[in-house]
Motif scaffolding. Sequence first.
Motif, mmCIF file in Angstrom:
data_model
loop_
_atom_site.group_PDB
_atom_site.id
_atom_site.type_symbol
_atom_site.label_atom_id
_atom_site.label_comp_id
_atom_site.label_asym_id
_atom_site.label_seq_id
_atom_site.Cartn_x
_atom_site.Cartn_y
_atom_site.Cartn_z
ATOM 1 N N ALA A 1 17.658 -25.914 3.245
ATOM 2 C CA ALA A 1 17.456 -26.442 1.893
ATOM 3 C C ALA A 1 18.055 -27.830 1.759
ATOM 4 N N SER A 2 17.930 -28.618 2.819
ATOM 5 C CA SER A 2 18.423 -29.997 2.756
ATOM 6 C C SER A 2 17.467 -30.903 2.002
ATOM 7 N N GLY A 3 16.179 -30.493 1.911
ATOM 8 C CA GLY A 3 15.173 -31.351 1.304
ATOM 9 C C GLY A 3 14.735 -32.503 2.187
ATOM 10 N N ASN A 4 15.182 -32.498 3.431
ATOM 11 C CA ASN A 4 14.909 -33.597 4.362
ATOM 12 C C ASN A 4 13.874 -33.137 5.377
ATOM 13 N N ILE A 5 12.637 -33.604 5.235
ATOM 14 C CA ILE A 5 11.557 -33.131 6.091
ATOM 15 C C ILE A 5 11.751 -33.579 7.536
ATOM 16 N N ILE A 6 12.415 -34.691 7.755
ATOM 17 C CA ILE A 6 12.691 -35.145 9.124
ATOM 18 C C ILE A 6 13.688 -34.201 9.792
ATOM 19 N N GLN A 7 14.725 -33.827 9.063
ATOM 20 C CA GLN A 7 15.683 -32.858 9.612
ATOM 21 C C GLN A 7 14.997 -31.529 9.890
ATOM 22 N N PHE A 8 14.144 -31.098 8.971
ATOM 23 C CA PHE A 8 13.357 -29.885 9.167
ATOM 24 C C PHE A 8 12.617 -29.931 10.507
ATOM 25 N N ALA A 9 11.907 -31.021 10.720
ATOM 26 C CA ALA A 9 11.101 -31.160 11.931
ATOM 27 C C ALA A 9 11.973 -31.176 13.176
ATOM 28 N N GLU A 10 13.096 -31.856 13.110
ATOM 29 C CA GLU A 10 14.009 -31.941 14.258
ATOM 30 C C GLU A 10 14.560 -30.561 14.603
ATOM 31 N N ILE A 11 14.883 -29.764 13.599
ATOM 32 C CA ILE A 11 15.373 -28.409 13.849
ATOM 33 C C ILE A 11 14.290 -27.573 14.525
ATOM 34 N N ILE A 12 13.078 -27.602 13.968
ATOM 35 C CA ILE A 12 11.978 -26.803 14.513
ATOM 36 C C ILE A 12 11.674 -27.216 15.949
ATOM 37 N N LYS A 13 11.794 -28.492 16.219
ATOM 38 C CA LYS A 13 11.566 -29.002 17.576
ATOM 39 C C LYS A 13 12.602 -28.463 18.563
ATOM 40 N N ARG A 14 13.828 -28.244 18.100
ATOM 41 C CA ARG A 14 14.930 -27.896 18.989
ATOM 42 C C ARG A 14 15.118 -26.393 19.221
ATOM 43 N N VAL A 15 14.750 -25.552 18.236
ATOM 44 C CA VAL A 15 15.099 -24.129 18.341
ATOM 45 C C VAL A 15 14.034 -23.358 19.108
ATOM 46 N N PRO A 16 14.400 -22.212 19.712
ATOM 47 C CA PRO A 16 13.401 -21.402 20.427
ATOM 48 C C PRO A 16 12.371 -20.811 19.471
ATOM 49 N N GLY A 17 11.245 -20.395 20.019
ATOM 50 C CA GLY A 17 10.131 -19.927 19.210
ATOM 51 C C GLY A 17 10.405 -18.681 18.404
ATOM 52 N N ASP A 18 11.370 -17.854 18.849
ATOM 53 C CA ASP A 18 11.665 -16.625 18.109
ATOM 54 C C ASP A 18 12.766 -16.817 17.066
ATOM 55 N N PHE A 19 13.222 -18.058 16.900
ATOM 56 C CA PHE A 19 14.197 -18.379 15.850
ATOM 57 C C PHE A 19 13.414 -18.879 14.650
ATOM 58 N N LEU A 20 13.555 -18.204 13.513
ATOM 59 C CA LEU A 20 12.710 -18.493 12.355
ATOM 60 C C LEU A 20 13.392 -19.468 11.403
ATOM 61 N N VAL A 21 12.666 -20.508 11.040
ATOM 62 C CA VAL A 21 13.168 -21.480 10.077
ATOM 63 C C VAL A 21 12.415 -21.282 8.766
ATOM 64 N N TYR A 22 13.176 -20.996 7.714
ATOM 65 C CA TYR A 22 12.626 -20.790 6.377
ATOM 66 C C TYR A 22 12.982 -21.974 5.490
ATOM 67 N N SER A 23 12.077 -22.323 4.595
ATOM 68 C CA SER A 23 12.401 -23.304 3.565
ATOM 69 C C SER A 23 13.281 -22.638 2.513
ATOM 70 N N GLY A 24 14.281 -23.364 2.044
ATOM 71 C CA GLY A 24 15.089 -22.903 0.928
ATOM 72 C C GLY A 24 14.697 -23.564 -0.376
ATOM 73 N N ASP A 25 13.653 -24.385 -0.341
ATOM 74 C CA ASP A 25 13.145 -25.076 -1.532
ATOM 75 C C ASP A 25 11.686 -24.685 -1.719
ATOM 76 N N ASP A 26 11.358 -24.102 -2.868
ATOM 77 C CA ASP A 26 9.975 -23.699 -3.115
ATOM 78 C C ASP A 26 9.006 -24.864 -2.990
ATOM 79 N N SER A 27 9.383 -26.016 -3.508
ATOM 80 C CA SER A 27 8.469 -27.161 -3.497
ATOM 81 C C SER A 27 8.255 -27.734 -2.098
ATOM 82 N N MET A 28 9.124 -27.372 -1.146
ATOM 83 C CA MET A 28 8.998 -27.855 0.231
ATOM 84 C C MET A 28 8.216 -26.900 1.120
ATOM 85 N N LEU A 29 7.842 -25.722 0.603
ATOM 86 C CA LEU A 29 7.263 -24.700 1.465
ATOM 87 C C LEU A 29 6.034 -25.176 2.214
#
Length: 291
Positions: A163-191
């Motif tokens: 829920a940082s609201g930072n789409i670049i950070q979001f993308a960097e996290i998704i790029k780094r974590v394994p496929g079975d690690f789930l990243v959820y949005s904490g902001d409804d408007s960012m979903l």
Amino acid sequence: MVKWGRLITAMVTPFDEELNVDFEAASSLAIKLVEEGSTALVVTGTTGEAPTLTEDEKINLYKIIKDSVDVPVIAGVGTNNTKITIENAKAAQEAGVDGLLVVTPYYNKPDQDSLYCHFKKVAESVDLPIMLYNVPGRTGCNILPETVEKLAQIDNIKALKEASGNIIQFAEIIKRVPGDFLVYSGDDSMLLPAMSIGCYGIVSVASHVVGPEMKEMIDAFISKDTEKAKEMHLKLLNIFKNLFVIANPIPVKAALNLMGVNVGGLRLPLTEARENVLKILREDLNELGKI
């Protein structure tokens, strides 16, 4: 991979007129949310006013919600004290929950190495799957992508609510974590924007009010009907925004009460929505056909 689904609701805690926890209303609300598409429920998170609940109230909520619904129940147990967080985690595990939501320590501002040690220690204390929770706007503390990457190597750290609201950070996290690690949005408007770069789903506040519509949007995106998903996102944008026009969960409790879903008031230091907020919410709910 944990089986928490894509639409997780961070539940409010209903209170009666004396601001005691209304356990019967909590059970009814949980059933309603699941019927409207929620695939798991977070209990005693920020939206559930966890800082004002007693330990007994929390344990009773876990047990009652578990008995009420057939979806995973995730307990919010994080504090800015590692020892207390571990005690909370163990108590929630004993109460029978299915997972834990652990927020970054607030106020004391640990650095990245300290954050890693904190979450590692908590994870080692229990057997349950853990969802990290990053919400720097509330905590003053941001988990960086490289720290999430390290934490994702720990066996029972399975997900992140970002829920940082930072789409670049979001993308960097998704790029780094394994496929079975789930990243959820904490902001409804960012979903929807976040799902476009690989976010798995949402830990939502708005699903109290527009759960079926959010499920429809997620399903449309997953089935590659991006035009419909976009239309749904734009239709829901006002309610996504206005449920956070003042501190959560003040607006969502007001919205539920306006809809006839009685969840009562709030415990101090939060106070009930004033007329200017109620006016905005009434307009949104009328437009959506909710009242």
